[in-house]
Scaffold this active site. Structure first.
Site, PDB file in Angstrom:
ATOM      1  N   ASP A  12      47.903 -14.691 -34.355  1.00  0.00           N
ATOM      2  CA  ASP A  12      46.774 -14.589 -33.900  1.00  0.00           C
ATOM      3  C   ASP A  12      46.248 -13.561 -33.227  1.00  0.00           C
ATOM      4  OD1 ASP A  12      44.001 -15.815 -33.667  1.00  0.00           O
ATOM      5  OD2 ASP A  12      44.351 -17.312 -31.993  1.00  0.00           O
ATOM      6  N   CYS A  76      43.958 -17.696 -37.946  1.00  0.00           N
ATOM      7  CA  CYS A  76      42.464 -16.873 -37.150  1.00  0.00           C
ATOM      8  C   CYS A  76      41.758 -16.632 -38.584  1.00  0.00           C
ATOM      9  CB  CYS A  76      43.147 -15.840 -36.892  1.00  0.00           C
ATOM     10  SG  CYS A  76      42.189 -14.719 -36.291  1.00  0.00           S
ATOM     11  N   ASN A  77      40.823 -17.855 -38.529  1.00  0.00           N
ATOM     12  CA  ASN A  77      40.469 -17.803 -40.031  1.00  0.00           C
ATOM     13  C   ASN A  77      39.511 -15.597 -40.151  1.00  0.00           C
ATOM     14  OD1 ASN A  77      38.207 -19.838 -40.719  1.00  0.00           O
ATOM     15  ND2 ASN A  77      39.517 -20.603 -38.714  1.00  0.00           N
ATOM     16  N   GLU A 149      40.355 -19.103 -23.934  1.00  0.00           N
ATOM     17  CA  GLU A 149      41.152 -18.838 -23.777  1.00  0.00           C
ATOM     18  C   GLU A 149      42.190 -18.388 -22.431  1.00  0.00           C
ATOM     19  OE1 GLU A 149      43.015 -15.973 -24.811  1.00  0.00           O
ATOM     20  OE2 GLU A 149      42.679 -16.770 -26.757  1.00  0.00           O
ATOM     21  N   CYS A 181      38.250 -21.657 -36.831  1.00  0.00           N
ATOM     22  CA  CYS A 181      38.083 -21.225 -35.061  1.00  0.00           C
ATOM     23  C   CYS A 181      39.095 -21.895 -34.960  1.00  0.00           C
ATOM     24  CB  CYS A 181      36.937 -20.490 -33.960  1.00  0.00           C
ATOM     25  SG  CYS A 181      38.171 -19.727 -32.883  1.00  0.00           S
ATOM     26  N   HIS A 183      40.677 -21.724 -31.954  1.00  0.00           N
ATOM     27  CA  HIS A 183      40.217 -21.796 -30.640  1.00  0.00           C
ATOM     28  C   HIS A 183      39.993 -23.213 -30.693  1.00  0.00           C
ATOM     29  CE1 HIS A 183      41.527 -17.503 -29.534  1.00  0.00           C
ATOM     30  NE2 HIS A 183      41.706 -18.362 -28.798  1.00  0.00           N
TER      31      HIS A 183
END
Length: 254
Positions: A12, A76-77, A149, A181, A183
């Site tokens: 990622d 990761c998309n 993040e 995503c 995240h």
């Protein structure tokens, strides 16, 4: 007989892929995991498809030649949009985070599906293409990944930004929302508060179902971490966003 992978690499740009690693570790015991954060490079959402492919190919080659991986996972998309349907890299299984959940949604009872992701993921219309017979409403929620993040998972600032990004879905007919995503699962409670009654779909759940591995508990599994960015920032972000303690991390110059 299920396939057991002994060395699994997870890729990622930042720490979002930990939302894939954590549930994998809860299920598997014999596998070694290698997590590659490419935060020292341009954010993947800002790359062209060719730039994305070239960058990931470089990381894949490093993982295969130096660490002898026998499975690769794109957590990761945005990166997955450039590798849909590839299946293999140099004869090693290559898993993306989009195709498994798209296959699930095609056969599901959901009819009006919302999708939130980064700019690149939504611009490609990849979910529209893969789930063509459903009503798909995709919107970019790019700022949310940066907040994760930074470890911003609660608070008025986050909720205000999230409400603005999700406004098209409030009082809409969507019955499900794809967190496109890696995240975004860290923000599930905030998103559910804004969109009560909407089922949140985490693509990682369906990626993990697709990967055939032994199902014993992760008592002795080992994780090795790498980053092309700041080791300190990676460790801090992992702890703040996902509660993952990274004791040692190797900096890569790629």
């Amino acid at each position: 007989m299920e396939k057991t992978f002994s060395k699994i690499a997870i890729f990622d740009w930042g720490i979002g892929g930990l939302s894939v690693l954590k549930p994998l570790m809860k299920q598997k015991s014999k596998s070694q995991f290698f997590y590659f954060s490419d935060s020292g490079f341009t954010p993947y959402g800002k790359l062209s498809a060719k730039e994305m492919q070239d960058r990931l190919e470089l990381l894949f080659d490093h993982a295969l030649k130096i660490h002898k991986m026998d499975a690769l996972i794109i957590a990761c998309n945005a990166a997955s949009t450039s590798f849909i349907g590839k299946g293999f890299h140099q004869e090693v299984p290559l898993f993306d985070v989009i195709e498994p959940v798209a296959n699930f949604l095609k056969e599901s009872s959901y009819k009006n599906i919302g999708v939130i992701g980064g700019d690149l993921t939504t611009k490609t219309n990849i979910y529209h293409k893969l789930i063509s017979r459903k009503n798909i409403i995709a919107r970019s929620a790019q700022p949310l990944s940066a907040l994760v993040e930074e470890g911003v998972l609660t608070g008025d600032k986050l909720e205000s930004i999230a409400r603005d990004l999700l406004c098209d879905y409030v009082n809409s007919s969507i019955d499900s929302l794809v967190l496109a995503c890696t995240h975004y699962p860290a923000l599930s409670s905030v998103i559910s508060k804004i969109l009560p009654g909407v089922d949140l779909i985490d693509p990682a759940d369906y990626l993990i179902e697709k990967i055939s591995l032994d199902l014993s508990s992760c008592q002795d599994c080992k994780v090795t971490y790498f980053t092309t960015g700041s080791k300190e920032e990676t460790q801090s972000s992992a702890q703040l966003a996902f509660g993952v303690e990274i004791e040692g991390i190797t900096e890569l110059m790629l």
